[in-house]
Motif scaffolding. Sequence first.
Motif, PDB file in Angstrom:
ATOM      1  N   LYS A 181       5.311  63.143  17.162  1.00 28.04           N
ATOM      2  CA  LYS A 181       5.200  64.542  17.600  1.00 28.04           C
ATOM      3  C   LYS A 181       4.918  64.607  19.087  1.00 28.04           C
ATOM      4  O   LYS A 181       4.149  63.821  19.617  1.00 28.04           O
ATOM      5  CB  LYS A 181       4.066  65.231  16.830  1.00 28.04           C
ATOM      6  CG  LYS A 181       4.461  65.740  15.467  1.00 28.04           C
ATOM      7  CD  LYS A 181       3.277  66.421  14.788  1.00 28.04           C
ATOM      8  CE  LYS A 181       3.658  66.865  13.399  1.00 28.04           C
ATOM      9  NZ  LYS A 181       2.507  67.448  12.668  1.00 28.04           N
ATOM     10  N   ASP A 182       5.511  65.547  19.751  1.00 30.20           N
ATOM     11  CA  ASP A 182       5.346  65.803  21.190  1.00 30.20           C
ATOM     12  C   ASP A 182       6.059  64.788  22.059  1.00 30.20           C
ATOM     13  O   ASP A 182       6.044  64.908  23.289  1.00 30.20           O
ATOM     14  CB  ASP A 182       3.858  65.847  21.581  1.00 30.20           C
ATOM     15  CG  ASP A 182       3.096  66.923  20.847  1.00 30.20           C
ATOM     16  OD1 ASP A 182       1.942  66.680  20.477  1.00 30.20           O
ATOM     17  OD2 ASP A 182       3.686  68.000  20.609  1.00 30.20           O
ATOM     18  N   ARG A 183       6.676  63.774  21.445  1.00 27.83           N
ATOM     19  CA  ARG A 183       7.451  62.806  22.222  1.00 27.83           C
ATOM     20  C   ARG A 183       8.926  62.808  21.821  1.00 27.83           C
ATOM     21  O   ARG A 183       9.809  62.571  22.654  1.00 27.83           O
ATOM     22  CB  ARG A 183       6.884  61.394  22.064  1.00 27.83           C
ATOM     23  CG  ARG A 183       5.476  61.220  22.593  1.00 27.83           C
ATOM     24  CD  ARG A 183       5.060  59.766  22.591  1.00 27.83           C
ATOM     25  NE  ARG A 183       5.037  59.203  21.232  1.00 27.83           N
ATOM     26  CZ  ARG A 183       5.778  58.165  20.844  1.00 27.83           C
ATOM     27  NH1 ARG A 183       6.610  57.569  21.686  1.00 27.83           N
ATOM     28  NH2 ARG A 183       5.690  57.708  19.604  1.00 27.83           N
ATOM     29  N   PHE A 184       9.207  63.039  20.547  1.00 24.34           N
ATOM     30  CA  PHE A 184      10.572  63.029  20.025  1.00 24.34           C
ATOM     31  C   PHE A 184      10.992  64.448  19.687  1.00 24.34           C
ATOM     32  O   PHE A 184      10.179  65.260  19.237  1.00 24.34           O
ATOM     33  CB  PHE A 184      10.667  62.178  18.761  1.00 24.34           C
ATOM     34  CG  PHE A 184      10.510  60.691  18.956  1.00 24.34           C
ATOM     35  CD1 PHE A 184      10.042  60.149  20.141  1.00 24.34           C
ATOM     36  CD2 PHE A 184      10.833  59.834  17.925  1.00 24.34           C
ATOM     37  CE1 PHE A 184       9.894  58.791  20.302  1.00 24.34           C
ATOM     38  CE2 PHE A 184      10.701  58.459  18.064  1.00 24.34           C
ATOM     39  CZ  PHE A 184      10.220  57.945  19.258  1.00 24.34           C
ATOM     40  N   THR A 185      12.275  64.727  19.867  1.00 21.76           N
ATOM     41  CA  THR A 185      12.825  66.030  19.510  1.00 21.76           C
ATOM     42  C   THR A 185      14.141  65.844  18.763  1.00 21.76           C
ATOM     43  O   THR A 185      15.044  65.160  19.256  1.00 21.76           O
ATOM     44  CB  THR A 185      13.081  66.890  20.752  1.00 21.76           C
ATOM     45  OG1 THR A 185      11.860  67.044  21.492  1.00 21.76           O
ATOM     46  CG2 THR A 185      13.594  68.275  20.354  1.00 21.76           C
ATOM     47  N   ILE A 186      14.225  66.446  17.593  1.00 21.97           N
ATOM     48  CA  ILE A 186      15.459  66.421  16.824  1.00 21.97           C
ATOM     49  C   ILE A 186      16.195  67.740  17.017  1.00 21.97           C
ATOM     50  O   ILE A 186      15.566  68.805  17.097  1.00 21.97           O
ATOM     51  CB  ILE A 186      15.182  66.155  15.323  1.00 21.97           C
ATOM     52  CG1 ILE A 186      16.491  65.911  14.566  1.00 21.97           C
ATOM     53  CG2 ILE A 186      14.363  67.273  14.700  1.00 21.97           C
ATOM     54  CD1 ILE A 186      16.270  65.426  13.122  1.00 21.97           C
TER      55      ILE A 186
END
Length: 124
Positions: free
Chosen positions: A65-70
């Motif tokens: 969370k807060d580092r990866f974005t799908i």
Amino acid sequence: QVELVESGGGLVQAGGSLRLSCVARGATFIRYAMGWFRQAPGKEREFVASIEKNGDSARYADSVKDRFTISRDNAKNTVLLQMNSLKPENAAVYSCAGELERSGSSQHIDYDFWGQGTQVTVSS
């Protein structure tokens, strides 16, 4: 026959970024929620992120969370995973998967088809 093809993996230094891409062929893409999972050598397959059919809702593993974005582009039958601030422990084979019945499960057994995966290596 549904085919998922991942790309975008590679070697990156800790703190760097990669963007993974998964293209679906032979499927009505918008029918499927999509997920990303990863598996490191000697470890269980692990949920990373998922996105529901229209892209309005996503979920993430706490560790990313807060580092990866799908995200997804239904016009291009593509789901993306933007990975920032990568850590050595993020190294794994990353695979995308499609799910028909639910809205982006975190359980790999709920997914109907899988890609072959793309290797992500993070150097310290």
